[in-house]
Design an enzyme around this catalytic site. Structure first.
Site, PDB file in Angstrom:
ATOM      1  N   HIS A  18      12.649   0.493   1.642  1.00  0.00           N
ATOM      2  CA  HIS A  18      12.179  -0.343   0.535  1.00  0.00           C
ATOM      3  C   HIS A  18      13.186  -0.385  -0.613  1.00  0.00           C
ATOM      4  O   HIS A  18      13.284  -1.398  -1.318  1.00  0.00           O
ATOM      5  CB  HIS A  18      10.782   0.125   0.085  1.00  0.00           C
ATOM      6  CG  HIS A  18       9.748  -0.083   1.167  1.00  0.00           C
ATOM      7  ND1 HIS A  18       8.601   0.661   1.266  1.00  0.00           N
ATOM      8  CD2 HIS A  18       9.723  -0.958   2.220  1.00  0.00           C
ATOM      9  CE1 HIS A  18       7.903   0.243   2.324  1.00  0.00           C
ATOM     10  NE2 HIS A  18       8.570  -0.720   2.917  1.00  0.00           N
ATOM     11  N   HIS A  41       7.968  -7.295  11.410  1.00  0.00           N
ATOM     12  CA  HIS A  41       6.980  -6.253  11.709  1.00  0.00           C
ATOM     13  C   HIS A  41       6.355  -5.855  10.373  1.00  0.00           C
ATOM     14  O   HIS A  41       6.742  -4.866   9.761  1.00  0.00           O
ATOM     15  CB  HIS A  41       7.635  -5.059  12.381  1.00  0.00           C
ATOM     16  CG  HIS A  41       8.237  -5.367  13.727  1.00  0.00           C
ATOM     17  ND1 HIS A  41       9.348  -6.153  13.882  1.00  0.00           N
ATOM     18  CD2 HIS A  41       7.852  -4.995  14.986  1.00  0.00           C
ATOM     19  CE1 HIS A  41       9.630  -6.247  15.174  1.00  0.00           C
ATOM     20  NE2 HIS A  41       8.740  -5.558  15.864  1.00  0.00           N
ATOM     21  N   GLU A 120       3.009 -10.077  12.367  1.00  0.00           N
ATOM     22  CA  GLU A 120       2.435  -8.763  12.688  1.00  0.00           C
ATOM     23  C   GLU A 120       1.599  -8.951  13.946  1.00  0.00           C
ATOM     24  O   GLU A 120       0.848  -9.907  14.049  1.00  0.00           O
ATOM     25  CB  GLU A 120       1.588  -8.263  11.501  1.00  0.00           C
ATOM     26  CG  GLU A 120       0.669  -7.095  11.788  1.00  0.00           C
ATOM     27  CD  GLU A 120       1.374  -5.831  12.278  1.00  0.00           C
ATOM     28  OE1 GLU A 120       2.400  -5.433  11.720  1.00  0.00           O
ATOM     29  OE2 GLU A 120       0.874  -5.245  13.265  1.00  0.00           O
ATOM     30  N   ASP A 166      11.568  -4.114  11.262  1.00  0.00           N
ATOM     31  CA  ASP A 166      11.099  -2.739  11.065  1.00  0.00           C
ATOM     32  C   ASP A 166      10.088  -2.373  12.154  1.00  0.00           C
ATOM     33  O   ASP A 166       8.893  -2.234  11.888  1.00  0.00           O
ATOM     34  CB  ASP A 166      10.454  -2.681   9.657  1.00  0.00           C
ATOM     35  CG  ASP A 166       9.916  -1.310   9.323  1.00  0.00           C
ATOM     36  OD1 ASP A 166      10.362  -0.329   9.931  1.00  0.00           O
ATOM     37  OD2 ASP A 166       9.033  -1.233   8.440  1.00  0.00           O
TER      38      ASP A 166
HETATM   39  N1  SAM Z   1       7.488  -3.242   7.474  1.00  0.00           N
HETATM   40  C1  SAM Z   1       6.286  -2.554   7.059  1.00  0.00           C
HETATM   41  C2  SAM Z   1       6.508  -1.985   5.683  1.00  0.00           C
HETATM   42  O1  SAM Z   1       7.637  -1.581   5.368  1.00  0.00           O
HETATM   43  O2  SAM Z   1       5.560  -1.959   4.894  1.00  0.00           O
HETATM   44  C3  SAM Z   1       5.898  -1.474   8.029  1.00  0.00           C
HETATM   45  C4  SAM Z   1       5.896  -1.900   9.463  1.00  0.00           C
HETATM   46  S1  SAM Z   1       5.475  -0.659  10.632  1.00  0.00           S
HETATM   47  C5  SAM Z   1       6.849   0.398  10.666  1.00  0.00           C
HETATM   48  C6  SAM Z   1       5.661  -1.548  12.134  1.00  0.00           C
HETATM   49  C7  SAM Z   1       4.586  -2.608  12.362  1.00  0.00           C
HETATM   50  O3  SAM Z   1       4.964  -3.392  13.484  1.00  0.00           O
HETATM   51  C8  SAM Z   1       3.196  -2.073  12.664  1.00  0.00           C
HETATM   52  O4  SAM Z   1       2.281  -2.626  11.760  1.00  0.00           O
HETATM   53  C9  SAM Z   1       2.903  -2.566  14.087  1.00  0.00           C
HETATM   54  O5  SAM Z   1       1.553  -2.933  14.274  1.00  0.00           O
HETATM   55  C10 SAM Z   1       3.788  -3.773  14.164  1.00  0.00           C
HETATM   56  N2  SAM Z   1       4.231  -4.177  15.509  1.00  0.00           N
HETATM   57  C11 SAM Z   1       4.461  -3.430  16.601  1.00  0.00           C
HETATM   58  N3  SAM Z   1       5.007  -4.180  17.585  1.00  0.00           N
HETATM   59  C12 SAM Z   1       5.145  -5.428  17.079  1.00  0.00           C
HETATM   60  C13 SAM Z   1       5.691  -6.634  17.580  1.00  0.00           C
HETATM   61  N4  SAM Z   1       6.209  -6.720  18.801  1.00  0.00           N
HETATM   62  N5  SAM Z   1       5.712  -7.714  16.758  1.00  0.00           N
HETATM   63  C14 SAM Z   1       5.211  -7.650  15.493  1.00  0.00           C
HETATM   64  N6  SAM Z   1       4.672  -6.529  14.967  1.00  0.00           N
HETATM   65  C15 SAM Z   1       4.656  -5.435  15.752  1.00  0.00           C
END
Ligand code: SAM
Length: 282
Positions: A18, A41, A120, A166
């Protein structure tokens, strides 16, 4: 999909990610022309640190909690200000309960001309995310695989901007999926900024990812790492890194100012350190 970012919000990985995200957006603001951010993500957007998920792990206490409790030297404070200001604005009564995820942070740093696309895949997390930005005409939330979004939504019509990538690293071949998707997206948008986050766990996977970038002919790649060290035998994540394609020319110097201080503040044990490396020249 088992991963829920609510258990990890504000942890050591989020702090690095961040801070970097805020610096990238502040840099994009230097020109009047609109930009677009694609957050592949996205998670749920913003986090309640008093929720049962977040309270159960308390990971934020080792991350943003330590940053907020530390004395910050003036040069570092100036660089962290955009990120810290967004955190303060979300906690107006001075207590610390709300933590902005990448979507809420990006949204807070955008100007009226800028746009944000959020994808997401987790159905429940997507619902929460969509609810957060309902009615916001600058933000589009899409229930979609982030790897598909990289292929479908780039280049943005604004031509300027960044993709923040991410993933949850729940699957063993995440670095390989990432390599394929990022290389393909870069071919379509060679001037965009790509900011990729990863835990420092699988060095071989990371090398394969970096080799793929070089083989594709991608130039100007910066890597950043923050390793907090091993606090005990069960330490799962030592820290995290980011690979930035087309970084702003100011980013390496800014991170060389921030990381020595941050690594002292977040230090947990032996092996701690930080690194800023120009992996591939311009
Ligand atoms: N970027 C966010 C933040 O900094 O606040 C945190 C993201 S977290 C590390 C990863 C997210 O990716 C999770 O919410 C998960 O549900 C989602 N996710 C997992 N596989 C995914 C995919 N193939 N495409 C999109 N989202 C995905």
């Amino acid at each position: 999909m088992n991963y829920r970012h609510a258990y990890h919000a504000g942890n050591i990985g989020d702090v690095l990610k961040h801070i970097v995200l805020s610096l990238l957006i502040v840099y994009l603001q230097r020109k009047d022309k609109p930009f677009r951010i694609l957050d592949t993500h996205a998670g749920i957007g913003q986090y309640d640190l008093t929720s049962k998920e977040t309270a159960r792990t308390g990971e934020w206490r080792q991350g943003v909690g330590k940053v907020l409790a530390a004395d910050i030297p003036e040069t570092v404070e100036t660089l962290l200000k955009p990120w810290l200001d967004v955190i303060s604005a979300q906690n107006p009564d001075g207590s610390f309960k709300a933590y902005p995820g990448s979507p809420a942070l990006a949204r807070a740093l955008m100007r009226p001309v800028d746009r944000l696309t959020l994808t997401e895949l987790h159905p429940e997390d997507f619902k929460t995310l969509a609810g957060l930005f309902q009615g916001d005409h600058q933000v589009k939330t899409i229930h979609l695989d982030g790897w598909l979004a990289l292929g479908s939504f780039l280049p943005p019509k604004e031509k300027r901007g960044l993709a923040i990538i991410d993933p949850a690293f729940e699957v063993t071949d995440e670095f390989d999926r990432m390599a394929r998707a990022v290389c393909k997206a870069w071919k379509k948008w060679q001037t965009g900024i790509f900011a990729v986050w990863y835990p420092l766990k699988d060095r071989k996977g990371l090398s394969r990812f970096h080799d793929a970038l070089a083989e594709t002919g991608i130039r100007d790649v910066l890597t950043l790492e923050l390793n907090v060290g091993k606090s005990g035998p069960d330490t799962v994540m030592l820290g995290s890194g980011m690979t930035i394609i087309n970084p702003p020319f100011t980013l390496a110097a800014d991170m060389k100012e921030i990381l020595p201080w941050l690594s002292r503040v977040l230090h947990q044990g032996p092996g701690a350190g930080w690194q800023v490396e120009q992996l591939i020249e311009e």
